[in-house]
Design an enzyme around this catalytic site. Structure first.
Site, PDB file in Angstrom:
ATOM      1  N   CYS A 120      13.400  10.044   7.167  1.00  0.00           N
ATOM      2  CA  CYS A 120      13.259   9.522   8.523  1.00  0.00           C
ATOM      3  C   CYS A 120      14.574   9.621   9.290  1.00  0.00           C
ATOM      4  O   CYS A 120      14.571   9.819  10.490  1.00  0.00           O
ATOM      5  CB  CYS A 120      12.736   8.099   8.499  1.00  0.00           C
ATOM      6  N   LYS A 161       0.835  -1.205   0.000  1.00  0.00           N
ATOM      7  CA  LYS A 161       0.000   0.000   0.000  1.00  0.00           C
ATOM      8  C   LYS A 161       0.868   1.252   0.000  1.00  0.00           C
ATOM      9  O   LYS A 161       1.521   1.567   0.986  1.00  0.00           O
ATOM     10  CB  LYS A 161      -0.942   0.048   1.201  1.00  0.00           C
ATOM     11  N   GLU A 167       9.771   0.568  10.656  1.00  0.00           N
ATOM     12  CA  GLU A 167      10.826   1.562  10.465  1.00  0.00           C
ATOM     13  C   GLU A 167      10.145   2.902  10.659  1.00  0.00           C
ATOM     14  O   GLU A 167       9.315   3.304   9.848  1.00  0.00           O
ATOM     15  CB  GLU A 167      11.417   1.405   9.067  1.00  0.00           C
ATOM     16  N   GLU A 189      10.152  14.869  16.105  1.00  0.00           N
ATOM     17  CA  GLU A 189      10.448  14.808  14.678  1.00  0.00           C
ATOM     18  C   GLU A 189       9.610  15.846  13.947  1.00  0.00           C
ATOM     19  O   GLU A 189       8.387  15.849  14.056  1.00  0.00           O
ATOM     20  CB  GLU A 189      10.114  13.414  14.142  1.00  0.00           C
TER      21      GLU A 189
HETATM   22  P1  NAD Z   1       1.684   7.871   8.464  1.00  0.00           P
HETATM   23  O1  NAD Z   1       2.467   7.030   9.371  1.00  0.00           O
HETATM   24  O2  NAD Z   1       0.312   8.244   8.837  1.00  0.00           O
HETATM   25  O3  NAD Z   1       1.599   7.186   7.010  1.00  0.00           O
HETATM   26  C1  NAD Z   1       2.482   6.202   6.518  1.00  0.00           C
HETATM   27  C2  NAD Z   1       1.687   5.134   5.795  1.00  0.00           C
HETATM   28  O4  NAD Z   1       0.843   4.450   6.719  1.00  0.00           O
HETATM   29  C3  NAD Z   1       0.771   5.653   4.702  1.00  0.00           C
HETATM   30  O5  NAD Z   1       0.755   4.724   3.641  1.00  0.00           O
HETATM   31  C4  NAD Z   1      -0.582   5.670   5.398  1.00  0.00           C
HETATM   32  O6  NAD Z   1      -1.671   5.564   4.514  1.00  0.00           O
HETATM   33  C5  NAD Z   1      -0.508   4.442   6.276  1.00  0.00           C
HETATM   34  N1  NAD Z   1      -1.385   4.447   7.448  1.00  0.00           N
HETATM   35  C6  NAD Z   1      -1.906   5.513   8.103  1.00  0.00           C
HETATM   36  N2  NAD Z   1      -2.641   5.108   9.144  1.00  0.00           N
HETATM   37  C7  NAD Z   1      -2.599   3.762   9.158  1.00  0.00           C
HETATM   38  C8  NAD Z   1      -3.144   2.754  10.000  1.00  0.00           C
HETATM   39  N3  NAD Z   1      -3.888   3.063  11.056  1.00  0.00           N
HETATM   40  N4  NAD Z   1      -2.886   1.467   9.723  1.00  0.00           N
HETATM   41  C9  NAD Z   1      -2.110   1.135   8.674  1.00  0.00           C
HETATM   42  N5  NAD Z   1      -1.577   2.027   7.851  1.00  0.00           N
HETATM   43  C10 NAD Z   1      -1.790   3.341   8.077  1.00  0.00           C
HETATM   44  O7  NAD Z   1       2.525   9.169   8.167  1.00  0.00           O
HETATM   45  P2  NAD Z   1       1.951  10.591   7.678  1.00  0.00           P
HETATM   46  O8  NAD Z   1       0.671  10.939   8.329  1.00  0.00           O
HETATM   47  O9  NAD Z   1       1.979  10.567   6.208  1.00  0.00           O
HETATM   48  O10 NAD Z   1       3.070  11.527   8.248  1.00  0.00           O
HETATM   49  C11 NAD Z   1       2.998  11.926   9.614  1.00  0.00           C
HETATM   50  C12 NAD Z   1       4.366  11.986  10.217  1.00  0.00           C
HETATM   51  O11 NAD Z   1       4.996  10.717  10.111  1.00  0.00           O
HETATM   52  C13 NAD Z   1       5.337  12.923   9.540  1.00  0.00           C
HETATM   53  O12 NAD Z   1       5.179  14.223   9.964  1.00  0.00           O
HETATM   54  C14 NAD Z   1       6.643  12.330   9.943  1.00  0.00           C
HETATM   55  O13 NAD Z   1       7.010  12.792  11.198  1.00  0.00           O
HETATM   56  C15 NAD Z   1       6.377  10.858  10.016  1.00  0.00           C
HETATM   57  N6  NAD Z   1       6.821  10.111   8.828  1.00  0.00           N
HETATM   58  C16 NAD Z   1       7.877   9.284   8.961  1.00  0.00           C
HETATM   59  C17 NAD Z   1       8.327   8.573   7.865  1.00  0.00           C
HETATM   60  C18 NAD Z   1       9.484   7.655   7.938  1.00  0.00           C
HETATM   61  O14 NAD Z   1      10.052   7.341   6.910  1.00  0.00           O
HETATM   62  N7  NAD Z   1       9.838   7.167   9.082  1.00  0.00           N
HETATM   63  C19 NAD Z   1       7.700   8.715   6.640  1.00  0.00           C
HETATM   64  C20 NAD Z   1       6.577   9.544   6.537  1.00  0.00           C
HETATM   65  C21 NAD Z   1       6.172  10.233   7.654  1.00  0.00           C
END
Ligand code: NAD
Ligand code: MN
Length: 505
Positions: A318, A210, A284, A416
């Site tokens: 990240c 996904k 991760e 972060e």
């Molecule tokens: P997120 O964790 O919400 O999204 C990452 C992925 O998880 C997306 O594909 C999203 O659709 C999916 N997702 C969201 N809720 C889910 C759930 N309950 N169950 C399963 N999958 C789910 O990240 P975001 O909202 O896009 O970003 C928010 C914060 O996350 C950013 O501000 C940043 O601090 C952090 N972030 C970290 C990384 C990393 O590489 N570690 C990457 C993106 C964002």
């Protein structure tokens, strides 16, 4: 040199003209600036895309769609299907159906498919790079030189492992885990897909992936590539959608393993959902990685590394080096040079080949960053915004900036931000640097800048971080494992270590 060894005086070097350190892009002040160098290729984009299930593109069962935008213009690029429970059911079933034949295939044969995917990514590299930039806002230079080549490299690297898994786990018999549910973020869309799919496929698993809601387009191109190379139907399935789609995948009883990259908050939720089930899990998550500059470092080299560490990909990394610890004796020097370098970064059109800093991935992320900038000011840190680039009128933008006068307890030193914002702090002794660098709930990466080899080894061994870079930062290679300590997650991706998550022994 040769003249000197013949006993004649060495020629006096002609002084090189001093670089003129005038900020670029500052309107009337600009001494010179680059002409625009826009990427001219425009890949064909359909008005809408379906889900990739069992080797076919199909609409979601409910017909629901969602738009993906270009964050540099706010324009809608196209619609993609919004996968729901019924779609996840179909995709998991397709992956399950494909599993027996795929896992029974000799490693050598599986390797050929991975190799072909890698080659096809290379052949379509330019198209993929442009799409990555349009969909996510990152500078074309980065998608072209980093994201896409590294994605291909991950498939090449894992193609090589397919028939050698028994050497990776000497004396043991590795078997596939089964159907892998993989959820990825928006910061490196195709590269994260490669990090997830390549090891899963190499080890004989099938997958349902996904992509993030803001950046689905290159994963859908990867689905096309899977078809082009004749990958058996159902080995790779791609379900676009939002958080609920991801949650449906996590909770699906037909999934044997979950691999997630994203926020710590969602990671924790996933860990809870998976606890008590037979599912394997790797996470991760976020970071607040430190860079440490010692007084004996080559300061200019360090500045380049710091800039690369935090302003690369708008800080949407990240393992971004978002905390900088500078030895007190060189603090003023570092801050001055950092200001000067920051002023010269070109912020703007991500499709321009001269752009250093592109668009913030989404309005929501920009709001998050702006909240942090305000929190930093409110808590008494000093914000340095020295970049004068003219920003486009539409889209989401944040100029690279940094805070000084930061206390370790302040929000901008602890949380972060995931944007081009650096927190600069100082230290006196190596012990103080280590304890302050480790004073975080995260532990993804760290950087050390010093001329002394012994110091490097001593400090690196005491930093609690999955990756420690020495006199460099943000260097990636498929052969080296990546992953975190503490709240940055568990499990490793890449290298021989990364295979461990995709086999049963
Ligand atoms: P997120 O964790 O919400 O999204 C990452 C992925 O998880 C997306 O594909 C999203 O659709 C999916 N997702 C969201 N809720 C889910 C759930 N309950 N169950 C399963 N999958 C789910 O990240 P975001 O909202 O896009 O970003 C928010 C914060 O996350 C950013 O501000 C940043 O601090 C952090 N972030 C970290 C990384 C990393 O590489 N570690 C990457 C993106 C964002
Ligand atoms: Mn988008």
């Amino acid at each position: 040199m040769t003249t000197a060894t013949r006993g004649e005086p060495a020629p006096i070097p002609t002084p090189r003209p001093q670089a003129v350190l005038t900020p670029l892009n500052t309107g009337s002040e600009a001494l010179w600036a680059y002409d625009p160098a826009p990427e001219r290729i425009r890949p064909e984009i359909s008005p809408s895309y379906g889900l990739f299930i069992g080797g076919t593109f199909t609409p979601s069962a409910s017909g629901a769609t969602m738009p993906t935008l270009n964050p540099a213009t706010d324009e809608t690029i196209c619609q993609v299907a919004r996968g729901e429970q019924a779609d996840v059911d179909r995709a998991v079933q397709a992956a399950r159906d494909a599993l027996p034949a795929w896992s029974a295939l000799p490693g050598k044969e599986r390797g050929k498919y991975l190799f072909r995917i890698a080659r096809r990514i290379q052949e379509r590299a330019r198209e993929l790079a442009v799409l990555e930039t349009i969909d996510g806002g990152k500078p074309i230079r980065e998608s072209r030189d980093i994201d896409i080549p590294l994605a291909a490299a991950h498939f090449f690297y894992h193609a090589g492992w397919c028939d050698k898994l028994r050497y990776a786990f000497a004396g043991r018999e590795p078997t596939p885990v089964g159907v892998c549910g993989q959820i990825i973020p928006w910061n490196f869309p195709l590269l994260m897909a490669a990090w997830k799919l390549a090891p899963a496929l190499a080890c004989g698993n099938t997958a349902v992936l996904k992509p993030a809601e803001t950046t689905p387009l290159t994963a859908l191109r990867l689905a096309e590539i899977c078809k082009e190379v004749g990958l058996p139907d159902g080995v790779v399935n791609i379900i676009t959608g939002a958080g609920e789609t991801g949650a449906a995948l996590v909770n699906h009883p037909g999934v044997d393993k979950i691999a997630f990259t994203g926020s710590t908050e969602v990671g924790k939720r996933i860990a809870k959902a998976v606890a008590g089930t037979k599912k394997k899990l790797t996470l991760e998550l976020g970071g607040k990685s430190p860079n440490i500059i010692f007084e004996d470092a080559s300061i200019d080299q360090a500045i380049e590394g710091i800039v690369q560490g935090i302003y690369f990909n708008q800080g949407h990394v990240c393992c971004a080096g978002s905390r900088l610890f500078v030895q007190e004796s060189v603090l003023d020097d570092v801050v001055t040079r950092l200001q000067r370098r920051l002023a010269s970064l070109r912020v703007g059109d991500p499709l321009d080949k001269n752009t250093d800093v592109g668009a913030i991935n989404s309005k929501a992320q920009l709001e998050t960053i702006e909240r942090y900038l305000q929190a930093g000011r409110d808590e008494g840190a000093t914000l340095h915004e020295v970049n004068g680039s003219t920003l486009p009128s539409a889209g989401s933008w944040c100029r690279p900036c940094f805070f000084t006068g930061v206390q370790p307890s302040q929000t901008v030193a602890r949380e972060e931000i995931f944007g081009p914002v650096l927190a600069v702090m100082s230290f006196r002794t190596p012990d103080e640097a280590i304890s302050r660098a480790n004073n975080t709930p995260y532990g993804l990466a760290a950087g050390i800048w010093t001329d002394k080899g012994s110091k490097i080894f001593e400090i690196a061994s005491r930093l609690k971080a999955g990756v420690v870079w020495l006199n460099t930062y943000n260097k990636f290679d498929p052969a080296s494992p990546f992953g975190g300590f503490k709240q940055s997650g568990f499990g490793r991706e890449g290298g021989m270590h990364g295979l461990r998550a995709y086999v049963r022994l």
